[in-house]
Scaffold this motif. Structure first.
Motif, PDB file in Angstrom:
ATOM      1  N   LEU A 142       8.038  46.787 -12.733  1.00 18.29           N
ATOM      2  CA  LEU A 142       8.504  47.531 -13.902  1.00 18.29           C
ATOM      3  C   LEU A 142      10.002  47.337 -14.131  1.00 18.29           C
ATOM      4  O   LEU A 142      10.450  47.297 -15.283  1.00 18.29           O
ATOM      5  N   ARG A 143      10.768  47.202 -13.073  1.00 12.33           N
ATOM      6  CA  ARG A 143      12.195  46.906 -13.248  1.00 12.33           C
ATOM      7  C   ARG A 143      12.385  45.559 -13.932  1.00 12.33           C
ATOM      8  O   ARG A 143      13.239  45.397 -14.819  1.00 12.33           O
TER       9      ARG A 143
ATOM     10  N   ASN B   3      12.451  53.957 -15.961  1.00 16.07           N
ATOM     11  CA  ASN B   3      11.304  53.135 -16.365  1.00 16.07           C
ATOM     12  C   ASN B   3      11.001  53.299 -17.853  1.00 16.07           C
ATOM     13  O   ASN B   3       9.858  53.229 -18.287  1.00 16.07           O
TER      14      ASN B   3
ATOM     15  N   ALA C 218       6.968  49.226  -8.705  1.00 16.61           N
ATOM     16  CA  ALA C 218       8.281  49.593  -9.233  1.00 16.61           C
ATOM     17  C   ALA C 218       9.126  48.353  -9.511  1.00 16.61           C
ATOM     18  O   ALA C 218       9.826  48.285 -10.532  1.00 16.61           O
TER      19      ALA C 218
ATOM     20  N   ASN D 279       3.906  55.457 -14.643  1.00  9.59           N
ATOM     21  CA  ASN D 279       3.628  54.139 -14.090  1.00  9.59           C
ATOM     22  C   ASN D 279       2.252  53.719 -14.603  1.00  9.59           C
ATOM     23  O   ASN D 279       1.270  54.423 -14.363  1.00  9.59           O
TER      24      ASN D 279
ATOM     25  N   PHE E  56      13.345  53.253  -9.850  1.00  6.61           N
ATOM     26  CA  PHE E  56      13.749  52.253 -10.838  1.00  6.61           C
ATOM     27  C   PHE E  56      15.263  52.081 -10.885  1.00  6.61           C
ATOM     28  O   PHE E  56      15.767  51.117 -11.452  1.00  6.61           O
TER      29      PHE E  56
ATOM     30  N   ARG F 200      11.404  45.866 -17.528  1.00  4.62           N
ATOM     31  CA  ARG F 200      12.418  46.599 -18.299  1.00  4.62           C
ATOM     32  C   ARG F 200      13.431  45.641 -18.901  1.00  4.62           C
ATOM     33  O   ARG F 200      13.782  45.750 -20.088  1.00  4.62           O
TER      34      ARG F 200
ATOM     35  N   TYR G 229      13.659  59.357 -11.238  1.00  9.16           N
ATOM     36  CA  TYR G 229      13.464  57.935 -11.562  1.00  9.16           C
ATOM     37  C   TYR G 229      14.101  57.010 -10.533  1.00  9.16           C
ATOM     38  O   TYR G 229      14.349  55.840 -10.818  1.00  9.16           O
TER      39      TYR G 229
END
Length: 367
Positions: free
Chosen positions: A275-276, A300, A272, A36, A197, A279, A194
């Motif tokens: 980051l999703r 991730n 999180a 992260n 994510f 992605r 993970y």
């Protein structure tokens, strides 16, 4: 120490191994370790610093870790009536499980490509390891898995959910079929490193299967530096695993940091979620670059396949961007790179370096 002495006292299979490779990332945009990229807000960092300053470093930890385990159970969705066992990262938990199950002739089974430590820990504990290839699209080959279970009767079967290094979220019905096929002849360890994510979990299903072990880590949440893993299972199993756990295996700084941050899970969940979202954006941006296959990911990171991956990897290194060259990890991963999803700035740096590396290769092909 003389070579002859090494040969006399060190196991031959250990001498044949290489140490786990961790490249020097100083000065690089570091996108190779699924970390992260975000730190805690300044106010929380200051409060955490004070908490850590007050820790009694001259005292051993209280080995029951009662408060930390209670917070993990409360914040991480562990079912009522279930406890957790703590490890120095997931690696130690995998080792604990391996040692506890290392009866003569026992076997470990896992899909491949997968997390390398499943096989490494099995070998260190004297267990036989059986790898079952995934399908070409990195989904489970259920027929092959069920056949391997019938043939080998594994004591331990690992299912990473989602999988590293592919990012695949296996079909839950397939995983249930594997749990039922293993039955009371072994355990199935669902590794949810993970999970933040993927937002899918077998943790709520622990009461359904007495052979299910759910393993997680706080590393991917943003706490990789404190090295804390935890797993939950039927009480009888945890009791036996706990006998193998080294005393005081979680240090007081890790304990204090984890207890503090677990009181602020809203911040970790926000990171999180960011980051999703990133992605999806990064996957679309990579696909737009050109002839690059981007595999679906619930983790991730993204696994991508492109021509001349080794040369592209070298080009990224020249531009101070470090990703994972996955091509040598398994035949199914030929020409694959694994890229950590990071901040908008680091994702942009990767995309620039990727485009420049591909352009350089295109120019070379015209010479």
């Amino acid at each position: 120490m003389s070579k002859s002495l090494v040969e006399k006292i060190i196991r031959a299979d250990v001498r044949a191994l290489s140490a786990y490779p961790v490249p020097d990332a100083a000065g690089f945009v570091k996108l190779d370790a699924m970390e992260n990229p975000y730190t805690l807000p300044q106010a929380l960092r200051a409060e955490l610093g004070q908490r850590l300053a007050d820790v009694a470093l001259n005292r051993y930890p209280v080995p029951s870790y009662t408060q930390l385990k209670a917070k993990l159970c409360r914040h991480m969705g562990v079912p009522a009536g279930f406890d957790v066992l703590l490890g120095n990262g997931s690696d130690e938990l995998i080792s604990i499980v391996s040692v506890a199950c290392a009866k003569a002739g026992a076997k470990v089974l896992a899909p491949e490509p997968g997390f390398v430590m499943y096989g490494v820990s099995a070998k260190f504990a004297g267990l036989d390891y059986v790898g079952v290839p995934l399908k070409a699209d990195f989904t489970l080959d259920l027929d092959a898995m069920l056949a391997a279970i019938a043939d080998h009767q594994p004591a331990i079967t690992y299912l990473a959910y989602p999988n590293n290094p592919t990012g695949t979220l296996y079909d839950a019905d397939d995983m249930e079929a594997i749990l039922r096929a293993v039955g009371d002849s072994g355990i199935v360890v669902v590794d949810e490193a993970y999970q933040p994510f993927a937002q899918e979990s077998f943790m709520p299903r622990l009461p359904e299967f007495n052979n299910l072990v759910v393993m997680r880590t706080v590393s991917k949440l943003g706490l990789a530096g404190i090295r804390l893993g935890y797993m939950s299972a039927d009480a009888a199993l945890l009791q036996e695993f706990d006998k193998v756990r080294p005393p005081y295996n979680i240090n007081v700084l890790t304990q204090t940091a984890a207890e503090f941050v677990l009181d602020h899970t809203a911040e970790l969940n926000r990171q999180a979620a960011a980051l999703r979202s990133a992605r999806s954006d990064l996957a679309a941006a990579i696909s737009a670059v050109g002839a690059i296959e981007v595999f679906p990911s619930a983790a991730n990171f993204l696994l991508i396949r492109l021509a001349n991956a080794d040369k592209v990897f070298a080009g990224l290194l020249q531009r101070k961007v470090l990703v994972k060259n996955a091509g040598k990890m398994h035949p199914l991963l030929q020409n694959c790179l694994r890229v950590n999803v990071s901040t908008p700035e680091e994702n942009a740096s990767f995309l620039v370096a990727l485009k420049e590396s591909l352009q350089e290769l295109s120019r070379e092909s015209l010479l």
